[in-house]
Design a protein around this motif. Structure first.
Motif, mmCIF file in Angstrom:
data_model
loop_
_atom_site.group_PDB
_atom_site.id
_atom_site.type_symbol
_atom_site.label_atom_id
_atom_site.label_comp_id
_atom_site.label_asym_id
_atom_site.label_seq_id
_atom_site.Cartn_x
_atom_site.Cartn_y
_atom_site.Cartn_z
ATOM 1 N N MET A 1 7.822 18.092 -32.612
ATOM 2 C CA MET A 1 7.314 19.433 -33.264
ATOM 3 C C MET A 1 6.242 20.234 -32.093
ATOM 4 S SD MET A 1 7.926 21.258 -35.914
ATOM 5 C CE MET A 1 8.889 19.918 -36.975
ATOM 6 N N TYR A 2 5.629 19.662 -31.467
ATOM 7 C CA TYR A 2 4.656 20.067 -30.580
ATOM 8 C C TYR A 2 5.278 21.063 -29.691
ATOM 9 C CZ TYR A 2 0.723 20.942 -27.460
ATOM 10 O OH TYR A 2 -0.298 21.416 -26.637
ATOM 11 N N LEU A 3 6.653 20.518 -29.021
ATOM 12 C CA LEU A 3 7.112 21.133 -28.022
ATOM 13 C C LEU A 3 7.829 22.808 -28.779
ATOM 14 C CD1 LEU A 3 9.142 18.455 -26.148
ATOM 15 C CD2 LEU A 3 7.234 19.678 -25.494
ATOM 16 N N LEU A 4 8.110 22.718 -29.869
ATOM 17 C CA LEU A 4 8.769 23.747 -30.776
ATOM 18 C C LEU A 4 7.592 24.753 -30.720
ATOM 19 C CD1 LEU A 4 10.909 25.140 -32.369
ATOM 20 C CD2 LEU A 4 9.909 24.022 -34.255
ATOM 21 N N GLY B 1 1.106 25.272 -37.104
ATOM 22 C CA GLY B 1 -0.063 24.496 -36.866
ATOM 23 C C GLY B 1 -0.091 23.484 -37.993
ATOM 24 N N LEU B 2 0.082 23.656 -39.200
ATOM 25 C CA LEU B 2 -0.150 22.649 -40.362
ATOM 26 C C LEU B 2 1.164 21.760 -40.253
ATOM 27 C CD1 LEU B 2 -0.922 25.214 -43.594
ATOM 28 C CD2 LEU B 2 -2.447 23.375 -42.395
ATOM 29 N N MET B 3 2.280 22.116 -40.042
ATOM 30 C CA MET B 3 3.126 21.272 -39.777
ATOM 31 C C MET B 3 3.099 20.166 -38.595
ATOM 32 S SD MET B 3 6.518 23.645 -40.278
ATOM 33 C CE MET B 3 7.701 22.765 -38.987
ATOM 34 N N HIS B 4 2.442 20.718 -37.520
ATOM 35 C CA HIS B 4 2.011 19.780 -36.321
ATOM 36 C C HIS B 4 0.838 19.050 -36.627
ATOM 37 C CE1 HIS B 4 -0.225 18.720 -32.666
ATOM 38 N NE2 HIS B 4 0.878 18.562 -32.434
ATOM 39 N N GLY B 5 -0.120 19.482 -37.500
ATOM 40 C CA GLY B 5 -1.275 18.610 -37.835
ATOM 41 C C GLY B 5 -1.069 17.365 -38.982
ATOM 42 N N GLY B 6 0.098 17.908 -39.762
ATOM 43 C CA GLY B 6 0.495 16.856 -40.966
ATOM 44 C C GLY B 6 1.312 15.936 -40.416
#
Length: 47
Positions: free
Chosen positions: A1-4, A42-47
């Protein structure tokens, strides 16, 4: 997800900048949509 997130943010910024140049009245909407998209990513990456 981070690369996205890394790949998507510059593309969104570029599109937003071009749209603001073409139609300056869209500035408020473009900024709001940009912030919402970055926040969701950001929320998707943090979760």
């Amino acid at each position: 997800m981070y690369l996205l997130h890394i790949a998507l943010a510059p593309v969104i910024s570029l599109i937003a900048g071009i749209l603001i140049l073409i139609v300056p009245r869209l500035l408020n909407y473009i900024v709001a949509i940009y912030l919402i998209v970055i926040g969701i990513l950001g929320l998707m990456h943090g979760g």
